[in-house]
Design a protein around this motif. Structure first.
Motif, PDB file in Angstrom:
ATOM      1  N   HIS A   1       0.841  -0.966   0.225  1.00  0.00           N
ATOM      2  CA  HIS A   1      -0.023   0.030   0.079  1.00  0.00           C
ATOM      3  C   HIS A   1       0.943   1.339   0.005  1.00  0.00           C
TER       4      HIS A   1
ATOM      5  N   HIS B   1       1.185   4.615  -2.769  1.00  0.00           N
ATOM      6  CA  HIS B   1       0.879   5.898  -2.510  1.00  0.00           C
ATOM      7  C   HIS B   1       2.283   6.827  -3.198  1.00  0.00           C
TER       8      HIS B   1
ATOM      9  N   TYR C   1       5.476  10.580   3.701  1.00  0.00           N
ATOM     10  CA  TYR C   1       4.182   9.736   3.403  1.00  0.00           C
ATOM     11  C   TYR C   1       3.487   9.678   5.004  1.00  0.00           C
TER      12      TYR C   1
ATOM     13  N   SER D   1      -0.159   9.335   6.780  1.00  0.00           N
ATOM     14  CA  SER D   1      -1.949   9.032   6.637  1.00  0.00           C
ATOM     15  C   SER D   1      -2.205   8.573   8.030  1.00  0.00           C
TER      16      SER D   1
ATOM     17  N   ASP E   1      -6.272   7.093   0.049  1.00  0.00           N
ATOM     18  CA  ASP E   1      -6.544   5.771  -0.581  1.00  0.00           C
ATOM     19  C   ASP E   1      -7.343   5.799  -1.561  1.00  0.00           C
TER      20      ASP E   1
HETATM   21 MG   LIG Z   1      -3.240   5.221   2.771  1.00  0.00          MG
END
Ligand SMILES: [Mg+2]
Ligand SMILES: Nc1ncnc2c1ncn2[C@@H]1O[C@H](COP(=O)(O)OP(=O)(O)OP(=O)(O)O)[C@@H](O)[C@H]1O
Lengths: 335, 84
Positions: free
Chosen positions: A109, A113, A130, A132, A294
């Motif tokens: 995942h 991204h 990154y 999230s 996402d």
């Molecule tokens: Mg995510």
């Protein structure tokens, strides 16, 4: 021409995206929104994904104006994320792979991204932040790996925002972080919060317990408004993120920053990062909510890169895994 | 010591192809708690046969239920996207 369909469902969004040679043909998504004050639980989230995945797949094919025969491979999120939701999506991906006789590719995942951010912005070799709901990492590419330079030692920054949104009973639609951002715009009075950077790493749990405990009382006593607290929270956590990103940049002598992950669509974070970049003569790359929250296309894009270098997933390995680190994947598609 | 609890399901599908798709899709995943529950899948033409043995009834029921839900999801996918 290579066409990949990607399935993402590692958290509370279910998305199906179709990518053809760097072009996003379709990218519909549906979010499981819980009532104010509540987070999302694995089994309800899995149920939500099951209810929407087939209609989203139909929608994606229609929007892309393609038939299943035109697809070259199916990619799905292997992990990291919540077990139940991941499995729900993997099962549909495996079924389609057999129905359509297409190879299958399990995608990390986090790599999704990063690759989506690179595709959309054309950043060459950026230092990546990154951020999230489940991850907070500063990443730099080196020798076929995305190396994690710094990360959170406890909770993710998005999780910190989401949990404070729950304390304030903010709406989770479209996301708690978005609503914190809107509130923060109206905040004026700054409350000093625990700022915790340790070398390359950050920590948010102390800050969260502090504001969870003190916040409601300060609001009740009318010393601060909820808006002031959202503003103070954002300023503090984003300053921490900018600090560790800058440190990684000077280490790697990097002139580019790419922000990915759901928190990355926050305009205040982008503004603060931009200021730091300007001072260092660097360029900031970021994307909007279509691509940093996402979505299926990001899994299709990582799948596309993997397809091109022949990184297919053997059938027995088309499992899911709740833990799957960014630096576990060999990045054979980059020089 | 607890007795070993067993369960068996034999599920017929419309045809061998569908049974094979269900079998191939399900056989990939391992039970998360292998020391407490074991699950075996086998295929006989259009029949899928599932055997469980477990040390706790709750774990056994959860596994049976989740398999049925997965089968349901596979069948829905087949129905929506099988090519003619
Ligand atoms: Mg995510
Ligand atoms: N405008 C915004 N400002 C701040 N945070 C935001 C904003 N929009 C979304 N978020 C936050 O982004 C997070 C969601 O990020 P994302 O969609 O990448 O998925 P995720 O479920 O956290 O997955 P993962 O951690 O596995 O990448 C949530 O914490 C959400 O509140």
């Amino acid at each position: 021409m290579v066409t990949i369909i990607g399935f993402e469902g590692s958290a509370n969004k279910i998305g199906v995206g179709i990518i053809r040679d760097g072009e996003v043909l379709a990218n519909p998504r549906h979010t499981y929104v819980t009532p104010p004050g509540h987070g999302f639980m694995p089994s309800e989230t899995a149920k939500h994904h099951k209810e929407h995945i087939l209609s989203l797949t139909k929608q994606a094919l229609e929007e892309a104006k393609i038939t299943p025969q035109e697809i070259d491979a199916i990619s799905y999120t292997k992990g990291p994320g919540m077990g139940g939701p991941l499995l729900t999506v993997a099962i549909v991906a495996r079924t389609l792979s057999q129905l359509w006789s297409k190879p299958i590719i399990g995608v990390n995942h986090c790599i999704g991204h990063i690759e989506m951010g690179r595709l959309i912005t054309s950043a060459k070799n950026p230092t990546v932040l990154y951020v999230s709901g489940g991850n907070t990492q500063v990443i730099s590419y080196e020798n076929k790996r995305y190396r994690i330079f710094g990360e959170t030692i406890d909770i993710a920054v998005g999780n910190c925002l989401d949990r404070f949104a729950r304390v304030l009973k903010l709406s989770n639609d479209p996301s708690p972080g978005y609503n914190i951002e809107q509130m923060a715009k109206k905040g004026t009075k700054y409350l000093e919060l625990p700022y915790c950077v340790k070398g390359m790493d950050v920590s948010f749990s102390g800050l969260l317990s502090f504001i969870e405990q003190k916040g409601p009382k300060l609001i009740q006593e009318k010393k601060y408004t909820p808006e002031d607290l959202c503003y103070s929270l954002q300023e503090t956590v984003f300053a921490m993120l900018v600090e560790i990103t800058e440190r990684a940049m000077s280490h790697c002598d990097s002139r580019e920053v790419l922000i990915v992950g759901g928190v990355g669509c926050n305009l205040r974070l982008q503004e603060m990062m931009k200021k730091m970049c300007d001072e260092r003569n660097a360029i900031l790359f970021s994307t909007d909510d279509r691509f940093c929250i996402d979505n299926g296309a990001m899994i299709a894009q990582a799948g596309y890169e993997m397809f091109k270098v022949g990184m297919f997933t053997p059938w027995e390995k088309t499992t899911i895994t709740q833990r799957y680190r960014t630096d576990q994947v060999e990045i054979n598609w980059r020089e | 010591m607890n007795d070993i609890l067993n369960a068996q399901l034999t599920i017929p599908f419309a045809n061998e192809k569908h049974a094979k798709i269900v079998y191939e899709t399900l056989r990939v995943d391992q039970e998360p708690r292998k020391n407490l529950i074991q699950r075996q899948l086998s295929l006989q033409s259009n029949l899928l046969i599932i055997n469980w043995s477990a040390k706790e009834s709750r774990i056994l029921r959860v596994s049976c239920q989740s398999i049925l839900e997965h089968i349901n999801s596979i069948l829905n996918t087949i129905q929506a996207f099988e090519l003619d």
